[in-house]
Design a protein around this motif. Structure first.
Motif, PDB file in Angstrom:
ATOM      1  N   ALA A   1       0.806  -1.224   0.000  1.00 38.87           N
ATOM      2  CA  ALA A   1       0.000   0.000   0.000  1.00 38.87           C
ATOM      3  C   ALA A   1       0.840   1.276   0.000  1.00 38.87           C
ATOM      4  O   ALA A   1       0.289   2.380  -0.110  1.00 38.87           O
ATOM      5  CB  ALA A   1      -0.949   0.005   1.196  1.00 38.87           C
ATOM      6  N   GLU A   2       2.137   1.176   0.099  1.00 43.67           N
ATOM      7  CA  GLU A   2       2.990   2.369   0.183  1.00 43.67           C
ATOM      8  C   GLU A   2       2.841   3.324  -1.009  1.00 43.67           C
ATOM      9  O   GLU A   2       2.762   4.532  -0.809  1.00 43.67           O
ATOM     10  CB  GLU A   2       4.452   1.979   0.390  1.00 43.67           C
ATOM     11  N   PRO A   3       2.806   2.843  -2.265  1.00 40.54           N
ATOM     12  CA  PRO A   3       2.620   3.788  -3.377  1.00 40.54           C
ATOM     13  C   PRO A   3       1.309   4.570  -3.266  1.00 40.54           C
ATOM     14  O   PRO A   3       1.267   5.764  -3.554  1.00 40.54           O
ATOM     15  CB  PRO A   3       2.635   2.897  -4.619  1.00 40.54           C
ATOM     16  N   MET A   4       0.256   3.906  -2.821  1.00 31.46           N
ATOM     17  CA  MET A   4      -1.026   4.589  -2.640  1.00 31.46           C
ATOM     18  C   MET A   4      -0.886   5.676  -1.581  1.00 31.46           C
ATOM     19  O   MET A   4      -1.364   6.797  -1.758  1.00 31.46           O
ATOM     20  CB  MET A   4      -2.091   3.569  -2.223  1.00 31.46           C
ATOM     21  N   ARG A   5      -0.230   5.362  -0.496  1.00 34.06           N
ATOM     22  CA  ARG A   5      -0.038   6.351   0.573  1.00 34.06           C
ATOM     23  C   ARG A   5       0.764   7.542   0.073  1.00 34.06           C
ATOM     24  O   ARG A   5       0.501   8.682   0.456  1.00 34.06           O
ATOM     25  CB  ARG A   5       0.645   5.693   1.758  1.00 34.06           C
ATOM     26  N   ALA A   6       1.724   7.287  -0.775  1.00 38.01           N
ATOM     27  CA  ALA A   6       2.546   8.380  -1.313  1.00 38.01           C
ATOM     28  C   ALA A   6       1.761   9.246  -2.297  1.00 38.01           C
ATOM     29  O   ALA A   6       2.015  10.448  -2.400  1.00 38.01           O
ATOM     30  CB  ALA A   6       3.786   7.805  -1.997  1.00 38.01           C
ATOM     31  N   ASP A   7       0.818   8.649  -3.008  1.00 37.82           N
ATOM     32  CA  ASP A   7       0.104   9.374  -4.063  1.00 37.82           C
ATOM     33  C   ASP A   7      -1.252   9.925  -3.652  1.00 37.82           C
ATOM     34  O   ASP A   7      -1.911  10.598  -4.446  1.00 37.82           O
ATOM     35  CB  ASP A   7      -0.075   8.470  -5.290  1.00 37.82           C
ATOM     36  N   CYS A   8      -1.678   9.663  -2.434  1.00 34.93           N
ATOM     37  CA  CYS A   8      -2.960  10.186  -1.934  1.00 34.93           C
ATOM     38  C   CYS A   8      -2.672  11.113  -0.757  1.00 34.93           C
ATOM     39  O   CYS A   8      -2.324  10.654   0.334  1.00 34.93           O
ATOM     40  CB  CYS A   8      -3.879   9.054  -1.505  1.00 34.93           C
TER      41      CYS A   8
ATOM     42  N   ASP B   1      -4.637  13.033   1.048  1.00 32.86           N
ATOM     43  CA  ASP B   1      -5.600  12.997   2.143  1.00 32.86           C
ATOM     44  C   ASP B   1      -6.232  11.607   2.191  1.00 32.86           C
ATOM     45  O   ASP B   1      -7.391  11.416   1.845  1.00 32.86           O
ATOM     46  CB  ASP B   1      -6.667  14.083   1.929  1.00 32.86           C
ATOM     47  N   LEU B   2      -5.440  10.632   2.632  1.00 33.88           N
ATOM     48  CA  LEU B   2      -5.863   9.235   2.623  1.00 33.88           C
ATOM     49  C   LEU B   2      -6.280   8.786   4.012  1.00 33.88           C
ATOM     50  O   LEU B   2      -5.567   9.013   4.985  1.00 33.88           O
ATOM     51  CB  LEU B   2      -4.720   8.340   2.132  1.00 33.88           C
ATOM     52  N   THR B   3      -7.426   8.148   4.093  1.00 31.02           N
ATOM     53  CA  THR B   3      -7.890   7.509   5.314  1.00 31.02           C
ATOM     54  C   THR B   3      -7.918   6.009   5.048  1.00 31.02           C
ATOM     55  O   THR B   3      -8.404   5.574   4.005  1.00 31.02           O
ATOM     56  CB  THR B   3      -9.316   7.988   5.683  1.00 31.02           C
ATOM     57  N   GLU B   4      -7.393   5.243   5.985  1.00 30.64           N
ATOM     58  CA  GLU B   4      -7.373   3.793   5.843  1.00 30.64           C
ATOM     59  C   GLU B   4      -8.134   3.153   6.998  1.00 30.64           C
ATOM     60  O   GLU B   4      -8.094   3.648   8.119  1.00 30.64           O
ATOM     61  CB  GLU B   4      -5.928   3.284   5.845  1.00 30.64           C
ATOM     62  N   ALA B   5      -8.823   2.077   6.687  1.00 37.49           N
ATOM     63  CA  ALA B   5      -9.519   1.291   7.708  1.00 37.49           C
ATOM     64  C   ALA B   5      -9.358  -0.176   7.356  1.00 37.49           C
ATOM     65  O   ALA B   5      -9.219  -0.527   6.181  1.00 37.49           O
ATOM     66  CB  ALA B   5     -11.000   1.671   7.762  1.00 37.49           C
TER      67      ALA B   5
END
Length: 126
Positions: A77-84, A86-90
């Motif tokens: 999930a790291e690329p998603m975290r870098a490219d978003c 304002d990301l919320t994860e659950a």
């Protein structure tokens, strides 16, 4: 509640038969197209504003027992975290098919996120 070692089925027999019939006709290429489009996605990102990074609020739901796309403890999930921005994860106690396995938990996570981000037009009326 199912566990990671549960033998419970996700779909009823008639639902499973419907999917088998559909994939027998169409094959898996449409369903798998996303996983085959890396080159097209990279080409799009190169031309997209800010290399396609998302600045709008985004939510990602992890499946706690997802062995198909394990994002809870891996670096997947790291690329998603870098490219978003304002990301919320659950994390939902489910496998890969969150919305089929735990629809109430998925809906609750989405409703909570919408409320917290003030994106819901429903307000507090529940």
């Amino acid at each position: 509640m199912p566990t990671a070692n549960s033998s419970a089925t996700i779909l009823a027999e008639d639902e499973f038969a419907t999917l088998v019939d559909a994939f027998t006709v169409t094959g898996f290429s449409g369903a798998d197209a996303w996983y085959l489009s890396d080159d097209a996605n990279l080409a799009f990102a190169k031309e997209a504003f800010d290399f396609g990074r998302l600045r709008l609020p985004a939510q990602f739901l992890h499946g706690a027992w997802d062995t198909v796309c394990e994002t809870v403890s891996s670096r997947l999930a790291e690329p998603m975290r870098a490219d978003c921005v304002d990301l919320t994860e659950a994390t939902i106690d489910a496998g890969h098919m969150l919305m089929v396995e735990r629809p109430d938990a998925v809906n609750s996570a989405i409703e909570t996120w919408l409320r917290e981000k003030q994106l819901s037009s429903r307000g507090d009326e529940q």
